[in-house]
Structure formats: C-alpha cells, structure tokens
Motif scaffolding. Structure first.
Motif, PDB file in Angstrom:
ATOM      1  N   VAL A 210      15.992  28.616  23.153  1.00 48.36           N
ATOM      2  CA  VAL A 210      17.314  28.592  22.516  1.00 48.36           C
ATOM      3  C   VAL A 210      17.211  27.921  21.149  1.00 48.36           C
ATOM      4  CG1 VAL A 210      19.688  27.736  22.695  1.00 48.36           C
ATOM      5  CG2 VAL A 210      18.503  28.597  24.734  1.00 48.36           C
ATOM      6  N   ILE A 211      16.451  26.850  21.081  1.00 42.40           N
ATOM      7  CA  ILE A 211      16.211  26.148  19.810  1.00 42.40           C
ATOM      8  C   ILE A 211      14.839  26.568  19.314  1.00 42.40           C
ATOM      9  CG2 ILE A 211      15.979  23.919  18.666  1.00 42.40           C
ATOM     10  CD1 ILE A 211      17.839  22.745  20.761  1.00 42.40           C
ATOM     11  N   ASP A 212      14.812  27.289  18.205  1.00 39.96           N
ATOM     12  CA  ASP A 212      13.568  27.839  17.676  1.00 39.96           C
ATOM     13  C   ASP A 212      12.538  26.734  17.456  1.00 39.96           C
ATOM     14  OD1 ASP A 212      11.614  28.963  15.673  1.00 39.96           O
ATOM     15  OD2 ASP A 212      12.954  30.688  15.869  1.00 39.96           O
ATOM     16  N   PRO A 213      11.276  26.962  17.835  1.00 40.52           N
ATOM     17  CA  PRO A 213      10.236  25.935  17.658  1.00 40.52           C
ATOM     18  C   PRO A 213      10.050  25.495  16.212  1.00 40.52           C
ATOM     19  CG  PRO A 213       9.482  27.641  19.150  1.00 40.52           C
ATOM     20  CD  PRO A 213      10.771  28.135  18.565  1.00 40.52           C
ATOM     21  N   VAL A 214      10.404  26.346  15.236  1.00 40.13           N
ATOM     22  CA  VAL A 214      10.251  25.948  13.836  1.00 40.13           C
ATOM     23  C   VAL A 214      11.621  25.780  13.155  1.00 40.13           C
ATOM     24  CG1 VAL A 214       7.930  26.823  13.491  1.00 40.13           C
ATOM     25  CG2 VAL A 214       9.869  28.364  13.183  1.00 40.13           C
ATOM     26  N   SER A 215      12.662  25.531  13.946  1.00 39.05           N
ATOM     27  CA  SER A 215      13.959  25.194  13.354  1.00 39.05           C
ATOM     28  C   SER A 215      13.872  23.826  12.695  1.00 39.05           C
ATOM     29  CB  SER A 215      15.053  25.198  14.422  1.00 39.05           C
ATOM     30  OG  SER A 215      14.820  24.169  15.368  1.00 39.05           O
ATOM     31  N   HIS A 216      14.736  23.595  11.728  1.00 40.77           N
ATOM     32  CA  HIS A 216      14.691  22.346  10.973  1.00 40.77           C
ATOM     33  C   HIS A 216      14.889  21.147  11.889  1.00 40.77           C
ATOM     34  CE1 HIS A 216      15.115  19.705   7.513  1.00 40.77           C
ATOM     35  NE2 HIS A 216      16.184  19.189   8.092  1.00 40.77           N
ATOM     36  N   MET A 217      15.866  21.216  12.774  1.00 47.56           N
ATOM     37  CA  MET A 217      16.135  20.074  13.643  1.00 47.56           C
ATOM     38  C   MET A 217      14.932  19.739  14.505  1.00 47.56           C
ATOM     39  SD  MET A 217      18.653  19.732  16.893  1.00 47.56           S
ATOM     40  CE  MET A 217      17.430  20.661  17.808  1.00 47.56           C
ATOM     41  N   ARG A 218      14.304  20.760  15.070  1.00 44.29           N
ATOM     42  CA  ARG A 218      13.185  20.515  15.980  1.00 44.29           C
ATOM     43  C   ARG A 218      12.002  19.912  15.237  1.00 44.29           C
ATOM     44  NH1 ARG A 218      12.232  24.323  21.097  1.00 44.29           N
ATOM     45  NH2 ARG A 218      10.513  23.213  22.094  1.00 44.29           N
ATOM     46  N   ARG A 219      11.726  20.375  14.022  1.00 42.60           N
ATOM     47  CA  ARG A 219      10.598  19.854  13.262  1.00 42.60           C
ATOM     48  C   ARG A 219      10.869  18.435  12.744  1.00 42.60           C
ATOM     49  NH1 ARG A 219       6.052  22.063  14.360  1.00 42.60           N
ATOM     50  NH2 ARG A 219       5.210  21.525  12.311  1.00 42.60           N
ATOM     51  N   ALA A 220      12.153  18.122  12.507  1.00 41.42           N
ATOM     52  CA  ALA A 220      12.502  16.807  11.962  1.00 41.42           C
ATOM     53  C   ALA A 220      12.642  15.736  13.038  1.00 41.42           C
ATOM     54  CB  ALA A 220      13.806  16.901  11.166  1.00 41.42           C
TER      55      ALA A 220
ATOM     56  N   PHE B 243       8.292   8.006   7.188  1.00 45.15           N
ATOM     57  CA  PHE B 243       8.755   9.217   6.523  1.00 45.15           C
ATOM     58  C   PHE B 243       7.700  10.319   6.480  1.00 45.15           C
ATOM     59  CE2 PHE B 243       8.943  11.789   2.659  1.00 45.15           C
ATOM     60  CZ  PHE B 243      10.195  12.368   2.785  1.00 45.15           C
ATOM     61  N   VAL B 244       6.475   9.965   6.144  1.00 38.38           N
ATOM     62  CA  VAL B 244       5.432  10.969   5.912  1.00 38.38           C
ATOM     63  C   VAL B 244       5.195  11.863   7.131  1.00 38.38           C
ATOM     64  CG1 VAL B 244       2.963  11.295   5.458  1.00 38.38           C
ATOM     65  CG2 VAL B 244       4.310   9.728   4.038  1.00 38.38           C
ATOM     66  N   PRO B 245       5.122  11.342   8.372  1.00 35.12           N
ATOM     67  CA  PRO B 245       4.904  12.249   9.505  1.00 35.12           C
ATOM     68  C   PRO B 245       6.005  13.291   9.656  1.00 35.12           C
ATOM     69  CG  PRO B 245       4.496   9.977  10.157  1.00 35.12           C
ATOM     70  CD  PRO B 245       5.127   9.925   8.801  1.00 35.12           C
ATOM     71  N   ILE B 246       7.261  12.888   9.399  1.00 34.85           N
ATOM     72  CA  ILE B 246       8.370  13.839   9.489  1.00 34.85           C
ATOM     73  C   ILE B 246       8.215  14.918   8.420  1.00 34.85           C
ATOM     74  CG2 ILE B 246      10.876  14.100   9.347  1.00 34.85           C
ATOM     75  CD1 ILE B 246      11.085  11.120  10.136  1.00 34.85           C
ATOM     76  N   GLN B 247       7.970  14.490   7.183  1.00 37.34           N
ATOM     77  CA  GLN B 247       7.864  15.444   6.082  1.00 37.34           C
ATOM     78  C   GLN B 247       6.663  16.366   6.251  1.00 37.34           C
ATOM     79  OE1 GLN B 247      10.046  16.133   3.585  1.00 37.34           O
ATOM     80  NE2 GLN B 247       8.624  17.841   3.262  1.00 37.34           N
TER      81      GLN B 247
ATOM     82  N   SER C 119       0.820  -1.208   0.000  1.00 37.45           N
ATOM     83  CA  SER C 119       0.000   0.000   0.000  1.00 37.45           C
ATOM     84  C   SER C 119       0.856   1.260   0.000  1.00 37.45           C
ATOM     85  CB  SER C 119      -0.935   0.001   1.215  1.00 37.45           C
ATOM     86  OG  SER C 119      -0.185  -0.065   2.424  1.00 37.45           O
ATOM     87  N   TRP C 120       2.065   1.175   0.557  1.00 38.28           N
ATOM     88  CA  TRP C 120       2.929   2.361   0.609  1.00 38.28           C
ATOM     89  C   TRP C 120       3.635   2.643  -0.717  1.00 38.28           C
ATOM     90  CZ3 TRP C 120       7.522   0.380  -0.742  1.00 38.28           C
ATOM     91  CH2 TRP C 120       7.896  -0.877  -0.279  1.00 38.28           C
ATOM     92  N   LEU C 121       3.570   1.698  -1.663  1.00 39.67           N
ATOM     93  CA  LEU C 121       4.239   1.903  -2.948  1.00 39.67           C
ATOM     94  C   LEU C 121       3.314   2.725  -3.848  1.00 39.67           C
ATOM     95  CD1 LEU C 121       6.767   1.395  -4.560  1.00 39.67           C
ATOM     96  CD2 LEU C 121       5.788  -0.759  -5.370  1.00 39.67           C
ATOM     97  N   ALA C 122       3.248   4.007  -3.542  1.00 41.42           N
ATOM     98  CA  ALA C 122       2.353   4.948  -4.216  1.00 41.42           C
ATOM     99  C   ALA C 122       2.933   6.339  -4.015  1.00 41.42           C
ATOM    100  CB  ALA C 122       0.946   4.855  -3.618  1.00 41.42           C
ATOM    101  N   PRO C 123       2.484   7.323  -4.796  1.00 37.09           N
ATOM    102  CA  PRO C 123       2.999   8.675  -4.601  1.00 37.09           C
ATOM    103  C   PRO C 123       2.801   9.161  -3.179  1.00 37.09           C
ATOM    104  CG  PRO C 123       1.759   8.537  -6.644  1.00 37.09           C
ATOM    105  CD  PRO C 123       1.537   7.234  -5.933  1.00 37.09           C
ATOM    106  N   LEU C 124       3.762   9.940  -2.678  1.00 37.13           N
ATOM    107  CA  LEU C 124       3.616  10.542  -1.363  1.00 37.13           C
ATOM    108  C   LEU C 124       2.470  11.543  -1.390  1.00 37.13           C
ATOM    109  CD1 LEU C 124       7.373  11.232  -0.525  1.00 37.13           C
ATOM    110  CD2 LEU C 124       5.942   9.410   0.407  1.00 37.13           C
ATOM    111  N   PRO C 125       1.909  11.862  -0.234  1.00 39.78           N
ATOM    112  CA  PRO C 125       0.867  12.905  -0.205  1.00 39.78           C
ATOM    113  C   PRO C 125       1.415  14.224  -0.744  1.00 39.78           C
ATOM    114  CG  PRO C 125       1.012  11.754   1.912  1.00 39.78           C
ATOM    115  CD  PRO C 125       2.179  11.294   1.102  1.00 39.78           C
ATOM    116  N   ALA C 126       0.535  15.067  -1.207  1.00 42.47           N
ATOM    117  CA  ALA C 126       0.945  16.399  -1.673  1.00 42.47           C
ATOM    118  C   ALA C 126       1.282  17.261  -0.459  1.00 42.47           C
ATOM    119  CB  ALA C 126      -0.177  17.031  -2.484  1.00 42.47           C
TER     120      ALA C 126
END
Length: 407
Positions: free
Chosen positions: A311-321, A364-368, A143-150
């Motif tokens: 100190v670490i911005d709430p929308v910094s890349h590391m924090r969101r990833a 992967f999808v939740p992170i992205q 089922s996961w072998l399909a395009p990722l969500p937009a």
C-alpha cells in the motif's frame, strides 16, 4: 550636544546647506512649539509589542513555533579577518539583535518606528567553517561542521555557496523581517559582507493556530515526524544536552542544515491525485499515511492491496525518510519560496529546507542518503544549494554572542 539626539545630528548633516538646512531649522522650531489644545488628539491604547527573549543560554529561533516569514542571509568575513574581526562583529550584532528583538531600533537606525512592531521577531546567528578558520580556531572546529557528502540528486548552483556566517531572521510580519535584515547587514559592513539571501514563507495562520501543519508548494504536509522540543529528545537537538560533551564553546548551541530544493510544479501539475499520494506515501488532505486516517498514525509498512502490492510504495518519500534508528530524527523548520521565474518559465518555486540537530552527520546524512538513492519525489525536486552551520549558544547578561567560543 545637550538636547540634540544622534538621529537629529545625522539628519541635519545629511540635509545641511541651502533649502535642506532651512527645512531642518523649520522642523526643529515646529517641534519645539507647544501644541494648542485643538491639535492634541487622544492616543489610542497601545498594546505591548509581542517579543521573544534574546538573553539566555540558548538562542531563540530553534524550538519556537516557526513564524510565517523568514530570511536566511549568508555572509562572508573579509579576506584578512582575524579573531578580533570576529569579536567586533559579534559585539555589533549582539547589541543590534538585542535591541531589535526588544522592539527598539539599533543605534544607527534611522527608521526606528519599523522596529517598534517586532511581531515575534527572532534572529539566530550561526557560523560556518570559515568563521573558525578566520578566528584561528580550526583545531576546535566540530568534525560535522563541513560540507555534506555529495548526493547523486544534488545540482548545486554557485549562487548559493556555503558562507562563513548565517543569519536566520523570522517574524510574523514581512516588514519586521525586512527591516531587521537591512539593519544587521548594513551594521555588519565592513566586518562581514552579504553573499546571498533566501526568503521564505509559511501559512500565516500558524501564528494564531499553533500546531497547524506546514504544507509545501506540492500540497504535501511537511515535517510530520519531529522530535519533542522539550524533555527526552533534547539530546537530539542541543549540543551538550546528552552524554556526549559539546564542542568547545558550543554548549547550548546546535547545528543547522539549509538546503534549497527546487520544485518542478509544471510537471507535478500533470500527476493525478492518486499518483501524488503514492509518491509521498501519505494522503494529501490529512497528511495521514496511506494505511491510516490521522497524520500521527504509525504507517503499516507491511500492508498490501488486493493484488498483493505494498500500500505504501517502497520508494515513497515517507518510507525513505523514516528513521532507521532512534537517533535519525531532526527538527525540521522549512519554508516555501516562490521567486520571479526566468523568461520563458512559469515558476521558480521550491523549499528552503532547514533542520536543527545535534550532529548532522549522524542524524541528517543517513536520511538524505536514503532519499538520494531512491525517492519518487526526486522526479519533481532538485537540491540546488547546501550548507552546514553551527548555531551559537545564547548570550547571557553582559555577554556577546560567541563569547565562549572566541574567549
């Protein structure tokens, strides 16, 4: 044709007639003449070629230390392809890949000398949903072998579509990558046709210094948090390694997500170092979180500065990833690209993002999705292509790739 190899016949046929035939005859006579003692030079000692294994339950190129040079080749099957087409293609590629990874040219290789230095060459074969459809296996497609969500940040371009097949070709030498790519693409015709190629590079010193961090062209240490490639995290990477059964024919395989991410280096150049580190959430010099000293330090997300700001911005890349759950971890193997810019532009650079995971929808999808919703790096980065593929299991002795899938 005793005593005449296939390569000689091909060369003779290509040059037959007139001066070409005379040249071939002269060359053949010269090669048959016994060399005089003065013409015999001592051969330098030959070191064995550095190779990775081809045969086994899993393909190379997933958990190996990423080589510094790579090409990702998207191919499509012909319009009226059948399961027999898929079998024939896998038989050709199995033989060609086994030879190339063992430092031998494929049967039709007119430049086998280029294969003699494989430089840790690994060739990994993956298939898309179109492969399943052509083989009449749509009902067993994961089922996961399909395009990722937009995702809101995506600006997908038609030059890099999802394809039926993907070749990941990596090596310590760009010559080994280019030669293998040419031989596999030419060898596949007309069973598969190349649609696009994405080439990438990493710091070459990683070949002699395993574990050296990968830096993308923003100067950022990329891929700090990784699952272990042996042992307790196997279920995050390999299909069938955990409690969930592997999809039919894919035990020992994995999934591959590839996304081409364009970087606006011109506008990034206008940001000072403090602004860059705030956007990333890590120190550029060491890769350490802004609350730590070493790359591996656990970030203190609750830390505040003297004004009470995080100190670490709430929308910094590391924090969101960062994983929001233990299963939200993927094995990253990205490569930078730096292609010729269009007229009037100074750069055409970015990241060929590649990750391996057992289930891209779950891992992967939740992170992205978090990154797409709010990530400061989105100011300077834009995903322009996206693809999902199933990495086939390895081929055991006497098997072709995809044997368990195609029957």
């Amino acid at each position: 044709m005793d005593g005449v190899d296939r390569r000689t016949v091909l060369r003779t046929g290509l040059l037959a007639g007139g001066v070409g035939a005379a040249a071939v005859a002269a060359t053949q006579l010269a090669s048959n003449r016994e060399a005089t003692p003065e013409e015999v030079a001592p051969s330098p000692p030959q070191e064995p070629p550095v190779t990775l294994p081809f045969r086994g339950p899993r393909q190379s190129g997933v958990i190996d230390e990423p080589q510094p040079f790579a090409a990702f080749v998207g191919l499509d099957l012909p319009k009226h392809a059948t399961r027999q087409t898929c079998r024939r293609l896998m038989r050709v590629w199995t033989d060609d890949i086994e030879r190339l990874m063992a430092a031998r040219g494929p049967l039709t290789d007119l430049e086998p000398e280029l294969a003699a230095v494989p430089s840790r060459l690994s060739i990994t074969v993956a298939v898309g949903a179109g492969f399943y459809a052509a083989a009449g296996l749509a009902a067993s497609r994961p089922s996961w072998l399909a395009p990722l969500p937009a995702f809101a940040v995506d600006r997908l371009e038609p030059d890099w579509p999802q394809t039926d097949l993907l070749l990941q070709i990596r090596a310590d030498s760009p010559v080994a990558v280019a030669h293998a790519q040419r031989r596999l693409v030419v060898g596949a015709d007309p069973l598969a046709v190349q649609r696009w190629v994405q080439r990438g590079f990493r710091e070459p010193l990683t070949a002699t210094r395993p574990g050296m961090p990968f830096r993308n062209l923003l100067g950022q240490v990329d891929g700090t948090v990784q699952p272990a490639t042996h042992g307790p995290d196997d279920a995050l990477i390999w299909l069938g390694a955990g409690e969930a059964p592997a999809p039919t024919g894919l035990a020992g395989g994995t999934s591959l997500v590839i996304r081409r991410i364009a970087m606006n280096l011109d506008s990034w150049d206008e940001v000072d170092r403090a602004g860059r580190e705030n956007a990333i959430g890590r120190r550029l010099a060491s890769g350490a979180p802004l609350t730590g000293r070493a790359e591996s330090d656990v970030p203190d997300l609750g830390a505040t500065d003297e004004l009470g700001f995080p100190v670490i911005d709430p929308v910094s890349h590391m924090r969101r990833a960062m994983p929001a759950a233990p299963h939200e971890r993927i094995l990253r193997a990205p490569y930078s690209y730096d292609d010729a810019p269009a007229p009037g532009h100074r750069s055409n650079s970015g990241l060929v993002f590649v990750s391996f995971q057992a289930d891209p929808v779950r891992q992967f999808v939740p992170i992205q999705r978090r990154l797409a919703d709010a990530d400061l790096l989105n100011i300077w980065t834009t995903p322009v292509s996206s693809g999902v593929y199933a990495v086939l299991p390895g081929a055991e002795a006497g098997e072709d790739l995809a044997a368990a899938l195609l029957g």
